[in-house]
Write a protein that holds these residues in place. Structure first.
Motif, PDB file in Angstrom:
ATOM      1  N   ILE A  95       0.790  -1.230   0.178  1.00  0.00           N
ATOM      2  CA  ILE A  95       0.050  -0.129  -0.038  1.00  0.00           C
ATOM      3  C   ILE A  95       0.875   1.138   0.046  1.00  0.00           C
ATOM      4  O   ILE A  95       1.955   1.084   0.287  1.00  0.00           O
ATOM      5  CB  ILE A  95      -0.905   0.086   1.041  1.00  0.00           C
ATOM      6  N   GLY A 117      -0.410  -0.218  -9.388  1.00  0.00           N
ATOM      7  CA  GLY A 117      -1.365  -0.223  -8.559  1.00  0.00           C
ATOM      8  C   GLY A 117      -2.763   0.460  -8.962  1.00  0.00           C
ATOM      9  O   GLY A 117      -2.833   1.131  -9.815  1.00  0.00           O
ATOM     10  N   THR A 118      -3.805  -0.134  -8.287  1.00  0.00           N
ATOM     11  CA  THR A 118      -5.017   0.475  -8.357  1.00  0.00           C
ATOM     12  C   THR A 118      -5.080   1.620  -7.559  1.00  0.00           C
ATOM     13  O   THR A 118      -4.300   1.737  -6.276  1.00  0.00           O
ATOM     14  CB  THR A 118      -6.160  -0.407  -8.052  1.00  0.00           C
ATOM     15  N   GLU A 119      -5.810   2.745  -8.036  1.00  0.00           N
ATOM     16  CA  GLU A 119      -5.892   4.092  -6.848  1.00  0.00           C
ATOM     17  C   GLU A 119      -7.400   4.159  -6.369  1.00  0.00           C
ATOM     18  O   GLU A 119      -8.281   4.004  -7.261  1.00  0.00           O
ATOM     19  CB  GLU A 119      -5.326   5.115  -7.860  1.00  0.00           C
ATOM     20  N   SER A 177      -2.576   0.549  -4.345  1.00  0.00           N
ATOM     21  CA  SER A 177      -2.306  -0.791  -4.086  1.00  0.00           C
ATOM     22  C   SER A 177      -0.961  -1.302  -4.120  1.00  0.00           C
ATOM     23  O   SER A 177      -1.053  -2.496  -4.628  1.00  0.00           O
ATOM     24  CB  SER A 177      -3.418  -1.798  -4.698  1.00  0.00           C
ATOM     25  N   SER A 178      -0.105  -0.477  -4.026  1.00  0.00           N
ATOM     26  CA  SER A 178       1.463  -0.982  -4.031  1.00  0.00           C
ATOM     27  C   SER A 178       2.201  -0.005  -3.087  1.00  0.00           C
ATOM     28  O   SER A 178       1.902   1.208  -2.802  1.00  0.00           O
ATOM     29  CB  SER A 178       1.744  -0.899  -5.454  1.00  0.00           C
TER      30      SER A 178
END
Length: 223
Positions: A95, A117-119, A177-178
C-alpha cells in the motif's frame, strides 16, 4: 489421458497464480523495514530489510500531509507521495498514499498511469473532474464531477486524470495498492523521453506534422 489433463490444468493454475502475484507479493513476516545496508540486510521485494528487532516507530511514520504544496507550475498541481521511499516500513505491505493539491480554475493532475497499483481517491476540498479511459479497442471515457467526501477508483494501469473545476483550491488524498505503484505521465513520457523518440514515429502515431511534434518535444524537454 485424464492424468495428463489434470497435470496440464495444474500447471496452468500454477502459471496463472504466478501472474496474479506478479505485483507486490504477500509478506511472509510481520514487516520488512527497508534499509540501504547491503551487508547486514536481507533482500526482500526489491529492498534490503532491517533486523525486525531493531525496528522503531519512525520506520512506520511520516509527517506533513497536512501541509499544502506549491501549485504554481505549468499544470497547476502538486503531488506529495508517501510510499516505501518515505516510510521504509511499507516494504512488502502493498500500500501507499499520496496527497494532491490543485490550483483554482483548472489545476490539473495530467493524464497518467500507475503500472503497479489501483488508486482510490477521496476529495477533501474543492470540485474535481476525474476520469479514466478503458483499454483498446473501446477506449471509453468513464468520468464524473466529485465534491468533498466523494470517492472514485482508477483501475490499475489505466490512463486517468483529475482537474479542479472550481474557483477555489482543491485537495484530495489517494491510496494505492502498491508500496511503489510507479507513475507514467503520458505527455512527459511521449514528448519528453530521454533520448527523444524519432519525430516521424510520433507524427504518424498522433497524426501531427513533424514540426508540431518537434515543438512539443522542445516544450517537454524544458521542464
Amino acid at each position: 489421458m485424464k492424468g495428463a489433463g489434470f497435470l496440464l490444468a495444474f500447471n496452468l493454475l500454477v502459471l496463472a497464480s504466478s501472474f496474479v502475484s506478479a505485483y507486490d507479493p504477500s509478506p511472509l513476516q510481520d514487516f520488512c523495514v527497508a534499509i540501504d545496508d547491503t551487508k547486514n540486510g536481507v533482500f526482500v521485494n526489491g529492498k534490503f530489510c532491517k533486523d525486525p528487532k531493531l525496528a522503531t516507530a519512525n520506520d512506520f511514520f511520516f509527517s506533513g500531509l497536512n501541509i499544502p504544496k506549491n501549485t504554481s507550475n505549468y499544470v497547476g498541481s502538486a503531488v506529495t507521495p508517501v510510499n516505501v521511499d518515505q516510510i521504509p516500513g511499507l516494504n512488502t505491505l502493498g500500500i501507499s498514499l499520496v496527497r494532491i493539491d490543485y490550483a483554482p480554475n483548472g489545476g490539473l493532475n495530467p493524464p497518467h498511469t500507475h503500472p503497479r497499483g489501483t488508486e482510490i481517491l477521496v476529495v477533501l476540498e474543492g470540485e474535481l473532474y476525474v476520469g479514466f479511459v478503458t483499454s483498446n479497442p473501446n477506449n471509453r471515457l468513464i468520468s464524473k464531477i466529485l465534491y468533498p467526501g466523494d470517492v472514485f477508483v482508477f483501475p490499475i494501469g489505466l490512463i486517468h486524470f483529475q482537474q479542479n473545476v472550481g474557483k477555489t483550491k482543491a485537495v484530495a488524498f489517494a491510496g494505492l495498492s502498491s508500496q511503489n505503484p510507479g507513475v507514467i505521465t503520458i505527455a512527459n513520457a511521449v514528448f519528453g523521453s530521454n533520448l527523444p523518440i524519432n519525430p516521424d514515429v510520433l507524427a504518424r502515431a498522433f497524426q501531427l506534422s513533424n514540426k508540431v511534434v518537434k515543438y512539443l518535444q522542445s516544450r517537454f524537454r524544458s521542464f
